[in-house]
Each structure stands twice: as C-alpha cells, then as structure tokens.
Design a protein around this motif. Structure first.
Motif, PDB file in Angstrom:
ATOM      1  N   THR A 149       0.910  -1.335   0.031  1.00  0.00           N
ATOM      2  CA  THR A 149      -0.067   0.071  -0.022  1.00  0.00           C
ATOM      3  C   THR A 149       0.822   1.182   0.060  1.00  0.00           C
ATOM      4  O   THR A 149       0.625   2.396  -0.667  1.00  0.00           O
ATOM      5  CB  THR A 149      -1.015  -0.080   1.218  1.00  0.00           C
ATOM      6  N   ALA A 150       2.134   1.367   0.628  1.00  0.00           N
ATOM      7  CA  ALA A 150       2.773   2.267   0.865  1.00  0.00           C
ATOM      8  C   ALA A 150       3.594   2.615  -0.401  1.00  0.00           C
ATOM      9  O   ALA A 150       3.744   3.727  -0.860  1.00  0.00           O
ATOM     10  CB  ALA A 150       3.891   2.284   2.180  1.00  0.00           C
ATOM     11  N   SER A 199       1.246   4.102  -3.019  1.00  0.00           N
ATOM     12  CA  SER A 199       1.020   5.482  -2.664  1.00  0.00           C
ATOM     13  C   SER A 199       2.200   6.425  -3.188  1.00  0.00           C
ATOM     14  O   SER A 199       2.195   7.345  -3.645  1.00  0.00           O
ATOM     15  CB  SER A 199       0.758   5.746  -1.210  1.00  0.00           C
ATOM     16  N   ASP A 248       2.115   6.736  -6.760  1.00  0.00           N
ATOM     17  CA  ASP A 248       1.097   7.714  -7.186  1.00  0.00           C
ATOM     18  C   ASP A 248       1.629   9.085  -7.028  1.00  0.00           C
ATOM     19  O   ASP A 248       1.439   9.960  -7.759  1.00  0.00           O
ATOM     20  CB  ASP A 248      -0.220   7.682  -6.359  1.00  0.00           C
ATOM     21  N   ALA A 295       5.909   6.886   2.905  1.00  0.00           N
ATOM     22  CA  ALA A 295       4.589   7.311   2.416  1.00  0.00           C
ATOM     23  C   ALA A 295       3.871   7.936   3.718  1.00  0.00           C
ATOM     24  O   ALA A 295       2.898   8.918   3.301  1.00  0.00           O
ATOM     25  CB  ALA A 295       4.027   5.775   2.226  1.00  0.00           C
ATOM     26  N   ARG A 349       2.143  11.727   3.235  1.00  0.00           N
ATOM     27  CA  ARG A 349       0.603  11.658   3.717  1.00  0.00           C
ATOM     28  C   ARG A 349       0.441  12.795   4.544  1.00  0.00           C
ATOM     29  O   ARG A 349      -0.435  13.753   4.551  1.00  0.00           O
ATOM     30  CB  ARG A 349       0.073  10.423   4.087  1.00  0.00           C
TER      31      ARG A 349
END
Length: 116
Positions: free
Chosen positions: A16-17, A20, A23, A68, A72
């Motif tokens: 997931t990190a 992220s 992206d 990540a 965020r």
C-alpha cells in the motif's frame, strides 16, 4: 501454532505504501524532478527539503512505509492549511509552494532508496 497475519499485514502495508509513493511520483515527482534538473535553484531547494525529511525520519528514511506516511502527513497538513492542489500543467516550479517541494523531495528519496 503460527500465524501468517503479521507477515500478511506487513506485506500489505508495504505494498500500500509503495502504491502511494508510486502515485505521488506520478502526480508531482516526475514533473518536479524534471523541472529541478533544468533549474539549479529548484534542485537546491528540493535538496534542502530532502535534508529536512532525512533529519525527521532518521534511520527510517529508506523505509517505504515511513516515507509514504510522511508524504501523507505533508499533504494532509497542506490541505488543512487551505492549500488547493495546483494545476501542475501550469505550475511555475520555481515558485512552487513549499509543501509541493517537500513532496518532490520525498519522491527523490523514495527513488534513491529503491522504494519505487
């Protein structure tokens, strides 16, 4: 009895990190780093932001989940402060807001650490 939960959860967090950060690189990293290659002053500013990220994360600066999460937090703080997302096609990178330069710095560090 052993459990795979911890390893599975950790692997999911890492993936997931990584997604992220991928992206983020697509959103601001590529354009910001290309602009920095063309403008030495911008490159110096991103280097300064990179130093701040390194100081903040310490030994975790090469950890995909730490990078990540840091990105965020920067993005969330900018949003809370009322910063709207700029149109990157029209952005003058030499006058980019500092939070964008910090995010580009995270991208540069993630790339250097092999997190992308």
């Amino acid at each position: 009895m052993t459990s795979e939960f911890g390893r599975t959860a950790n692997r999911m967090a890492v993936e997931t990190a990584r997604a992220s950060l991928d992206d983020l690189m697509a959103w601001v990293g590529v354009d910001g780093l290309v602009a920095a290659i063309r403008e030495p002053g911008l490159l110096a500013a991103i280097d300064q932001h990179s130093a701040t990220v390194r100081d903040t994360l310490g030994e975790h600066v090469t950890d995909v989940t730490a990078l990540a999460e840091y990105a965020r937090e920067v993005h969330a703080a900018a949003f809370v402060d009322g910063h709207l997302l700029p149109d990157l096609d029209r952005l003058d990178w030499s006058n980019a807001p500092s939070y964008l330069l910090r995010l580009v710095a995270v991208c540069a560090l993630a790339e250097a650490a092999g997190c992308l």
